[in-house]
Write a protein that holds these residues in place. Structure first.
Motif, PDB file in Angstrom:
ATOM      1  N   ARG A  65       0.845  -1.182   0.000  1.00  0.00           N
ATOM      2  CA  ARG A  65       0.000   0.000   0.000  1.00  0.00           C
ATOM      3  C   ARG A  65       0.884   1.237   0.000  1.00  0.00           C
ATOM      4  NH1 ARG A  65      -4.540  -0.571   4.485  1.00  0.00           N
ATOM      5  NH2 ARG A  65      -5.310   1.184   3.265  1.00  0.00           N
ATOM      6  N   TRP A  94      -1.119   7.370  -0.287  1.00  0.00           N
ATOM      7  CA  TRP A  94      -2.209   7.012  -1.195  1.00  0.00           C
ATOM      8  C   TRP A  94      -3.354   8.014  -1.151  1.00  0.00           C
ATOM      9  CZ3 TRP A  94      -7.193   6.150   0.398  1.00  0.00           C
ATOM     10  CH2 TRP A  94      -7.387   5.964   1.775  1.00  0.00           C
ATOM     11  N   ARG A  95      -3.503   8.737  -0.066  1.00  0.00           N
ATOM     12  CA  ARG A  95      -4.605   9.687   0.006  1.00  0.00           C
ATOM     13  C   ARG A  95      -4.409  10.868  -0.950  1.00  0.00           C
ATOM     14  NH1 ARG A  95      -7.812   8.419   4.331  1.00  0.00           N
ATOM     15  NH2 ARG A  95      -6.851   7.125   5.948  1.00  0.00           N
ATOM     16  N   ARG A 150     -10.644   7.019  -4.507  1.00  0.00           N
ATOM     17  CA  ARG A 150     -10.342   8.016  -3.494  1.00  0.00           C
ATOM     18  C   ARG A 150     -11.514   8.969  -3.337  1.00  0.00           C
ATOM     19  NH1 ARG A 150      -5.963  12.685  -4.303  1.00  0.00           N
ATOM     20  NH2 ARG A 150      -7.792  13.581  -5.345  1.00  0.00           N
ATOM     21  N   ARG A 151     -11.948   9.135  -2.122  1.00  0.00           N
ATOM     22  CA  ARG A 151     -13.058  10.029  -1.841  1.00  0.00           C
ATOM     23  C   ARG A 151     -12.533  11.368  -1.325  1.00  0.00           C
ATOM     24  NH1 ARG A 151     -14.808   5.576   2.239  1.00  0.00           N
ATOM     25  NH2 ARG A 151     -12.586   5.912   2.498  1.00  0.00           N
ATOM     26  N   ASN A 208     -13.378  12.746   1.372  1.00  0.00           N
ATOM     27  CA  ASN A 208     -13.097  12.604   2.798  1.00  0.00           C
ATOM     28  C   ASN A 208     -11.725  11.985   3.055  1.00  0.00           C
ATOM     29  OD1 ASN A 208     -15.499  13.723   3.454  1.00  0.00           O
ATOM     30  ND2 ASN A 208     -16.534  11.816   4.010  1.00  0.00           N
ATOM     31  N   ASP A 209     -11.255  11.127   2.135  1.00  0.00           N
ATOM     32  CA  ASP A 209      -9.920  10.560   2.290  1.00  0.00           C
ATOM     33  C   ASP A 209      -8.867  11.660   2.245  1.00  0.00           C
ATOM     34  OD1 ASP A 209     -10.954   7.996   2.464  1.00  0.00           O
ATOM     35  OD2 ASP A 209     -10.874   7.704   0.295  1.00  0.00           O
ATOM     36  N   GLN A 219      -9.084  13.702   5.420  1.00  0.00           N
ATOM     37  CA  GLN A 219      -8.465  13.005   6.549  1.00  0.00           C
ATOM     38  C   GLN A 219      -6.947  13.075   6.473  1.00  0.00           C
ATOM     39  OE1 GLN A 219     -10.020   9.100   7.188  1.00  0.00           O
ATOM     40  NE2 GLN A 219      -8.423   8.518   8.641  1.00  0.00           N
ATOM     41  N   GLY A 220      -6.406  12.985   5.262  1.00  0.00           N
ATOM     42  CA  GLY A 220      -4.960  13.096   5.106  1.00  0.00           C
ATOM     43  C   GLY A 220      -4.437  14.452   5.519  1.00  0.00           C
ATOM     44  N   HIS A 272     -11.210  10.901  12.531  1.00  0.00           N
ATOM     45  CA  HIS A 272     -11.308   9.686  11.719  1.00  0.00           C
ATOM     46  C   HIS A 272     -12.654   8.995  11.927  1.00  0.00           C
ATOM     47  CE1 HIS A 272     -10.223   5.911   9.813  1.00  0.00           C
ATOM     48  NE2 HIS A 272     -10.570   5.282  10.929  1.00  0.00           N
ATOM     49  N   GLU A 302     -15.419   8.471   9.055  1.00  0.00           N
ATOM     50  CA  GLU A 302     -15.779   7.096   8.727  1.00  0.00           C
ATOM     51  C   GLU A 302     -17.293   6.900   8.804  1.00  0.00           C
ATOM     52  OE1 GLU A 302     -14.608   3.436   7.296  1.00  0.00           O
ATOM     53  OE2 GLU A 302     -13.440   5.271   7.622  1.00  0.00           O
ATOM     54  N   ASN A 338     -18.711   8.375   5.700  1.00  0.00           N
ATOM     55  CA  ASN A 338     -18.504   7.495   4.553  1.00  0.00           C
ATOM     56  C   ASN A 338     -19.480   6.328   4.556  1.00  0.00           C
ATOM     57  OD1 ASN A 338     -16.400   9.056   3.602  1.00  0.00           O
ATOM     58  ND2 ASN A 338     -14.833   7.864   4.657  1.00  0.00           N
TER      59      ASN A 338
END
Length: 226
Positions: free
Chosen positions: A35, A39-40, A47-48, A50-51, A54-55, A199, A203, A206
């Protein structure tokens, strides 16, 4: 006829054509894909928004902890040092050491002469005279088996109570360092707690969006064609 709508499930992991090609060439090769660390911030269909949020929250909290920890250590350390130095000066001004006389015998230790007996202390009523010449009686911790009439040195406050000696420089330093350590630990813990709270809220958001999207999609999969 519509059937029961199954609960929503998270979207499947993204697999590119290269992975599919390797799988057909060597089906026994275990599928292990590292991974990516960032990745965010990588563009991909799964990828949303919100991702990404959050990052950035993680980055912001990390920078805040790096900045706030030294500041908190300096501020708390300086405040604690001033407090304990002031307390030490006040204690030195309001406490003095004097001689007290045992009113009755001190209890005997069950194991006289042992190392434990040398460290043991028993509360005994003593009589002493304060700075103003007034006589007082109080409880003081003395060595075992001291007979009545023996003299001991005790610290006494201005109000005529037996008390602890004033704080020393080493004790002031130790107390200050204790608060410094607490401050250095508290800031990262608060940062981690803030990230965990963010988070959890993201979540839940989401999951709610997945449920709504699945409620619109599931009937097309579970409806029997005429």
């Amino acid at each position: 006829m519509a059937g029961h709508i199954p609960p929503a499930q998270p979207p499947p992991e993204e697999h590119d054509d290269h992975d599919k090609h390797d799988k057909h060439q060597n089906p026994r090769t275990p599928r292990s894909r590292p991974r990516p660390l960032l990745w965010r911030w990588r563009r991909n269909p799964l990828r949303r928004r919100n991702d990404l949020v959050q990052g950035w929250i993680a980055v912001g909290l990390f920078l805040a902890v790096l900045t706030a920890t030294p500041a908190a250590v300096v501020l708390v350390g300086d405040t604690a040092r001033r407090h304990f130095e002031q307390a030490a000066r006040h204690q030195a001004d309001t406490r003095h050491r004097t001689t007290a006389v045992l009113v009755h015998d001190a209890p005997r230790h069950p194991d006289p002469g042992s190392a434990e007996a040398k460290k043991a202390r028993y509360p005994v009523t003593v009589r002493f005279t304060d700075r103003h010449g007034h006589s007082h009686t109080a409880q003081a911790d003395v060595e075992p088996a001291l007979p009545a009439g023996n003299s001991v040195r005790v610290w006494v406050s201005d109000d005529g109570k037996v008390t602890e000696p004033p704080l020393t420089k080493d004790e002031v330093r130790d107390h200050t360092m204790g608060y410094v350590v607490l401050a250095a630990l508290a800031v990262p813990i608060l940062g981690a707690a803030a990230y965990a709270c963010a988070h959890r809220r993201l979540e839940r958001h989401n999951l709610a969006r997945w449920e709504a999207a699945w409620a619109r999609t599931a009937p097309r999969w579970t409806t029997t064609p005429p």
